[in-house]
Design a protein around this motif. Structure first.
Motif, short mmCIF file in Angstrom:
data_model
loop_
_atom_site.label_atom_id
_atom_site.label_comp_id
_atom_site.label_asym_id
_atom_site.label_seq_id
_atom_site.Cartn_x
_atom_site.Cartn_y
_atom_site.Cartn_z
N THR A 81 0.81 -1.23 0.00
CA THR A 81 0.00 0.00 0.00
C THR A 81 0.84 1.28 0.00
O THR A 81 0.29 2.38 -0.10
N ASP A 82 2.15 1.15 0.11
CA ASP A 82 3.01 2.35 0.08
C ASP A 82 2.88 3.02 -1.29
O ASP A 82 2.77 2.34 -2.32
N MET A 83 2.92 4.35 -1.28
CA MET A 83 2.81 5.10 -2.53
C MET A 83 4.21 5.49 -3.03
O MET A 83 5.03 6.00 -2.28
N LEU A 84 4.46 5.23 -4.32
CA LEU A 84 5.74 5.56 -4.93
C LEU A 84 5.55 6.75 -5.86
O LEU A 84 4.54 6.87 -6.56
N THR A 85 6.56 7.62 -5.89
CA THR A 85 6.51 8.83 -6.71
C THR A 85 7.25 8.63 -8.03
O THR A 85 8.39 8.14 -8.05
N TYR A 86 6.60 9.01 -9.13
CA TYR A 86 7.20 8.90 -10.45
C TYR A 86 8.29 9.96 -10.58
O TYR A 86 8.08 11.15 -10.32
N THR A 87 9.50 9.54 -11.00
CA THR A 87 10.67 10.41 -10.96
C THR A 87 11.10 10.88 -12.35
O THR A 87 10.63 10.37 -13.37
N GLN A 88 12.02 11.84 -12.35
CA GLN A 88 12.54 12.38 -13.60
C GLN A 88 13.31 11.32 -14.38
O GLN A 88 13.20 11.20 -15.60
N ASP A 89 14.12 10.50 -13.67
CA ASP A 89 14.87 9.42 -14.34
C ASP A 89 13.94 8.36 -14.91
O ASP A 89 14.23 7.77 -15.95
N ALA A 90 12.83 8.13 -14.25
CA ALA A 90 11.83 7.19 -14.78
C ALA A 90 11.25 7.73 -16.08
O ALA A 90 11.12 7.01 -17.08
N LYS A 91 10.96 9.02 -16.09
CA LYS A 91 10.39 9.68 -17.27
C LYS A 91 11.35 9.62 -18.45
O LYS A 91 10.92 9.58 -19.62
N ALA A 92 12.67 9.57 -18.17
CA ALA A 92 13.68 9.62 -19.23
C ALA A 92 13.95 8.25 -19.86
O ALA A 92 14.72 8.17 -20.83
N GLN A 93 13.33 7.20 -19.37
CA GLN A 93 13.62 5.86 -19.90
C GLN A 93 13.01 5.65 -21.29
O GLN A 93 11.98 6.24 -21.63
N PRO A 94 13.63 4.79 -22.10
CA PRO A 94 13.17 4.56 -23.48
C PRO A 94 11.91 3.71 -23.53
O PRO A 94 11.29 3.42 -22.51
N GLU A 95 11.57 3.25 -24.74
CA GLU A 95 10.32 2.53 -24.97
C GLU A 95 10.23 1.26 -24.11
O GLU A 95 11.20 0.84 -23.52
#
Length: 422
Positions: A81-95
């Motif tokens: 149930t812990d909430m994880l935050t979407y990060t800038q490095d995650a956003k930068a990943q390829p297809e």
């Protein structure tokens, strides 16, 4: 007449061809499967024994099968149930990322750890792996340190991880055997096991975005496949981990650097071949029941705590068959370790264990009880000279005592006679 002879000859040839086909089929069943994967291994999940082995220690790139270790670290450090935050490095990943392939996710959006686990293992989201890494650790580098600490705990010497998603890095490598150990450890975690066994899942983010994802493991749910993880990069080729349960017996398979064709079929065919072969494989005999494993020279005193010491060679045996899987790795590495107790004469009857035989095959280890196989009467035969000497000594002692008693009685009689003589 000629026609009759010709008919008999044709029937004979037909029967012979049937027999040849039967023998050929039998030989094919014993032959190891030919696969496209450059390396592969299957493991008995209960014992850890290696069943099938092909270049199992050759270093290769694991691609997204890396995410099994990322999943294990998520399960060990977060709750569902812990909430994880979407990060800038995650956003930068390829297809093959949720954000690129399904629906854009903004930096700062959140999703539950349970959803992240499904996005990692079912869809194999490259961005999800980085989101997990940077929520479990302060950054991806710190997470890779955690990955390598876990690798060290698993006693793996041919593995080093750099990224949480397995995208190519020359210093990010493993072997099929090491990967099987990682996969086995991951599967033993209930949360990871549950997630990798799902066919479908729905993922929601804090902004209300909803994703419906399906498992990329085409074998899941067929022929006993209950979990696994796919992987692919150009340098790694097609990789697959799959776990099967047939009749309560679990077998884990790893295939690495297989072909990625248009229909994406080769790696799954490879896995099916090695798994089917492994379930059909029969272990061969290492030691038959009642065979002598070693001989132990035992020293003892036949007369207990006194008298001379004797020695006897005791055959040490097992009371059950010992088998192993006949492959190149086991032939090269199998070790037998004999540990014998402080053997007492009373334990030489063969009714109680006098030690253990340990069979070691890499991480697999099995213990078997050892017993004395001393033939009946051997101990008595070995003791006869001492028993004979002891008996003579006793008889001689009794003779001396009898003689002494007789002398004493004679003296007493003479004294009595002298007392009444005038």
């Amino acid at each position: 007449m000629k026609q009759k002879k010709l008919s008999i000859l044709l029937i004979f040839i037909f029967i012979l061809s049937l027999n040849i086909n039967v023998f050929a089929a039998g030989d094919n069943q014993k032959t190891e499967p030919q696969i496209y994967g450059k390396a592969a291994v299957t493991i008995d999940m209960q014992t850890g024994e290696i069943i099938y082995a092909k270049d199992i220690d050759k270093q290769m790139y694991p691609a997204s099968t890396t995410k099994l270790l990322t999943a294990l670290l998520l399960a060990e450090n977060k709750n569902k149930t812990d909430m994880l935050t979407y990060t800038q490095d995650a956003k930068a990943q390829p297809e093959y990322s949720l954000s690129l392939n399904l629906h854009p996710i903004a930096v700062g959006e959140k999703m539950s750890a349970d959803n992240a686990m499904d996005g990692l293992l079912l869809y194999s989201g490259n961005d999800v792996a980085y989101m997990i890494a940077e929520n479990v650790s302060k950054d991806a580098k710190d997470f890779s340190d955690k990955m390598n600490e876990e690798i060290k705990k698993l006693n793996l010497s041919n593995t080093h991880f750099v990224t949480p998603n397995g995208l190519h890095d020359p210093n990010h490598y493993t072997t099929t055997y090491d990967l099987s150990v990682i996969a086995r450890a991951a599967f033993q975690n209930p949360w990871v096991k549950e997630s990798m066994g799902k066919q479908k899942s729905t993922i929601k983010t804090s902004s209300g975005t909803t994703f419906l994802i399906e498992n990329r493991n085409k074998l899941l749910g067929t022929d006993g496949c209950i979990g696994g993880k796919t992987g692919y990069t150009v340098p790694a080729g097609r990789c697959l981990v799959a776990i099967y349960d047939r009749g309560g017996r679990k077998v884990l398979g790893v295939v690495m650097n297989s072909v990625y064709d248009q229909n994406d079929a080769f790696v799954f065919d490879d896995m099916k071949k090695v798994i089917d072969w492994s379930y059909a494989a029969k272990p061969v005999s290492l030691h038959k029941k009642d065979s002598v494993i070693t001989t132990k020279t035992v020293k003892y005193k036949p007369l207990g705590f006194v008298g001379p010491e004797k020695s006897i060679d005791v055959p040490v045996t097992i009371k059950e068959d010992i088998n192993y899987y006949d492959n190149a790795t086991n032939k090269k590495e199998l070790k037998e370790v004999v540990n014998l107790n402080d053997i007492k004469v009373s334990s030489l009857k063969g009714t109680e264990p006098i030690g253990t035989l340990t069979i070691k095959e890499r991480t697999a280890s099995r213990d078997y009880k050892l017993y004395s196989a001393l033939p009946k009467g051997a101990l008595m035969k070995n003791n006869l000279p001492i028993y004979g000497a002891a008996l003579l000594a006793v008889l001689a002692s009794l003779g001396v005592i009898a003689f002494a008693v007789k002398k004493i009685l004679d003296i007493k009689r003479k004294r009595r006679r002298g007392k009444y003589t005038w």
